[in-house]
Design a protein around this motif. Sequence first.
Motif, PDB file in Angstrom:
ATOM      1  N   TYR A  91       0.841  -1.205   0.000  1.00 39.64           N
ATOM      2  CA  TYR A  91       0.000   0.000   0.000  1.00 39.64           C
ATOM      3  C   TYR A  91       0.877   1.257   0.000  1.00 39.64           C
ATOM      4  N   VAL A  92       1.963   1.194   0.785  1.00 35.57           N
ATOM      5  CA  VAL A  92       2.887   2.340   0.825  1.00 35.57           C
ATOM      6  C   VAL A  92       3.535   2.521  -0.552  1.00 35.57           C
ATOM      7  N   ASP A  93       3.906   1.413  -1.202  1.00 33.19           N
ATOM      8  CA  ASP A  93       4.514   1.505  -2.541  1.00 33.19           C
ATOM      9  C   ASP A  93       3.542   2.145  -3.538  1.00 33.19           C
ATOM     10  N   GLU A  94       2.269   1.751  -3.427  1.00 32.22           N
ATOM     11  CA  GLU A  94       1.247   2.317  -4.317  1.00 32.22           C
ATOM     12  C   GLU A  94       1.152   3.834  -4.097  1.00 32.22           C
ATOM     13  N   PHE A  95       1.156   4.231  -2.819  1.00 34.98           N
ATOM     14  CA  PHE A  95       1.093   5.660  -2.477  1.00 34.98           C
ATOM     15  C   PHE A  95       2.303   6.392  -3.045  1.00 34.98           C
ATOM     16  N   ILE A  96       3.461   5.763  -2.917  1.00 33.03           N
ATOM     17  CA  ILE A  96       4.691   6.404  -3.376  1.00 33.03           C
ATOM     18  C   ILE A  96       4.688   6.571  -4.898  1.00 33.03           C
ATOM     19  N   ARG A  97       4.104   5.591  -5.597  1.00 32.38           N
ATOM     20  CA  ARG A  97       3.973   5.725  -7.057  1.00 32.38           C
ATOM     21  C   ARG A  97       3.065   6.904  -7.402  1.00 32.38           C
ATOM     22  N   LEU A  98       2.025   7.098  -6.605  1.00 32.48           N
ATOM     23  CA  LEU A  98       1.110   8.235  -6.831  1.00 32.48           C
ATOM     24  C   LEU A  98       1.841   9.561  -6.578  1.00 32.48           C
ATOM     25  N   VAL A  99       2.644   9.593  -5.516  1.00 25.82           N
ATOM     26  CA  VAL A  99       3.440  10.799  -5.225  1.00 25.82           C
ATOM     27  C   VAL A  99       4.346  11.105  -6.421  1.00 25.82           C
ATOM     28  N   ALA A 100       5.023  10.054  -6.916  1.00 27.69           N
ATOM     29  CA  ALA A 100       5.994  10.252  -8.000  1.00 27.69           C
ATOM     30  C   ALA A 100       5.305  10.728  -9.277  1.00 27.69           C
ATOM     31  N   THR A 102       2.340  12.158  -9.582  1.00 25.75           N
ATOM     32  CA  THR A 102       1.684  13.460  -9.391  1.00 25.75           C
ATOM     33  C   THR A 102       2.698  14.592  -9.463  1.00 25.75           C
ATOM     34  N   ARG A 103       3.894  14.327  -8.934  1.00 23.58           N
ATOM     35  CA  ARG A 103       4.892  15.406  -8.848  1.00 23.58           C
ATOM     36  C   ARG A 103       5.965  15.310  -9.931  1.00 23.58           C
ATOM     37  N   GLY A 104       5.781  14.381 -10.869  1.00 22.65           N
ATOM     38  CA  GLY A 104       6.723  14.259 -11.972  1.00 22.65           C
ATOM     39  C   GLY A 104       8.113  13.828 -11.519  1.00 22.65           C
ATOM     40  N   LEU A 105       8.157  12.910 -10.553  1.00 22.17           N
ATOM     41  CA  LEU A 105       9.435  12.430 -10.024  1.00 22.17           C
ATOM     42  C   LEU A 105       9.636  10.960 -10.399  1.00 22.17           C
ATOM     43  N   ASP A 106      10.869  10.494 -10.278  1.00 18.75           N
ATOM     44  CA  ASP A 106      11.108   9.045 -10.359  1.00 18.75           C
ATOM     45  C   ASP A 106      10.796   8.451  -8.996  1.00 18.75           C
ATOM     46  N   VAL A 107      10.301   7.204  -9.005  1.00 19.18           N
ATOM     47  CA  VAL A 107      10.027   6.534  -7.732  1.00 19.18           C
ATOM     48  C   VAL A 107      11.299   6.521  -6.873  1.00 19.18           C
ATOM     49  N   ALA A 108      12.444   6.381  -7.534  1.00 19.24           N
ATOM     50  CA  ALA A 108      13.720   6.335  -6.794  1.00 19.24           C
ATOM     51  C   ALA A 108      13.941   7.611  -5.976  1.00 19.24           C
ATOM     52  N   ASP A 109      13.419   8.743  -6.485  1.00 26.16           N
ATOM     53  CA  ASP A 109      13.585  10.019  -5.772  1.00 26.16           C
ATOM     54  C   ASP A 109      12.861  10.022  -4.432  1.00 26.16           C
ATOM     55  N   VAL A 110      11.792   9.233  -4.318  1.00 28.08           N
ATOM     56  CA  VAL A 110      10.987   9.241  -3.088  1.00 28.08           C
ATOM     57  C   VAL A 110      11.080   7.909  -2.335  1.00 28.08           C
TER      58      VAL A 110
END
Length: 209
Positions: A91-100, A102-110
């Motif tokens: 669930y946290v990974d899914e959230f982090i993908r949404l953050v990435a 939404t903000r135009g980031l790579d998942v690695a950045d977050v």
Amino acid sequence: MSTPIIEALQWRYATKRFDAAKKVSDADIKTLQESVNLAATSYGLQPFRVALITDDETKEKLRVAAYNQPQLTESSHVFVFANKLEVTPEYVDEFIRLVATTRGLDVADVQGYADYIKGSLATQDAAAIQDWTRRQAYIALGTLLATAGELKVDTCPMEGFDPAQVNDILGLPEQGLSACVIATVGYRSEEDQTQHAAKVRLPLADLFL
Ligand SMILES: Cc1cc2nc3c(=O)[nH]c(=O)nc-3n(C[C@H](O)[C@H](O)[C@H](O)COP(=O)(O)O)c2cc1C
């Protein structure tokens, strides 16, 4: 201290009797949904979901589960807040993908943020996690109540129900959820005497230390 938000908060009260003939517009319901979605949550995880009930049959069943409180059938819409029973690493990974995204980031950045959240959650047992997810739902409840007040839509926050029965009616455990609090939404009945009662609140000097 009369600002629009204070006036709305003075106007709102926990409505006991709604006018069953009055329905809240789709536009106002959408605004209330947006306000729930915009509520603050810890880490931004939104670890709860909301069942929005309008059909009479389900409202009748919910009324029985809520010790026959009339708000469940007389209100226009019933928002059932249900907290997550667990917050998994997935669930946290899914959230982090949404953050990435939404903000135009790579998942690695977050990834560091994700690892931090997962590490913090891993130290807590299921009861502590559920206590925490429940608290997040209450913040959204408060946001909904204030927003409804501004729209001049009436509400009643409600804990007076048997969660096991509500879970069963709505099939929540199968979705990893449990009902924690309800907001009934609609328009006050002229018959509701509660609307005439003065608001009982502490003097600010007692509330603020
Ligand atoms: C979490 C919560 C649960 C509540 N549960 C019920 C309920 O089951 N039934 C009800 O009639 N009122 C319920 N209330 C309404 C409170 O009694 C009411 O908010 C309080 O008396 C203050 O009055 P006011 O909101 O009208 O200013 C609840 C309020 C909260 C915040």
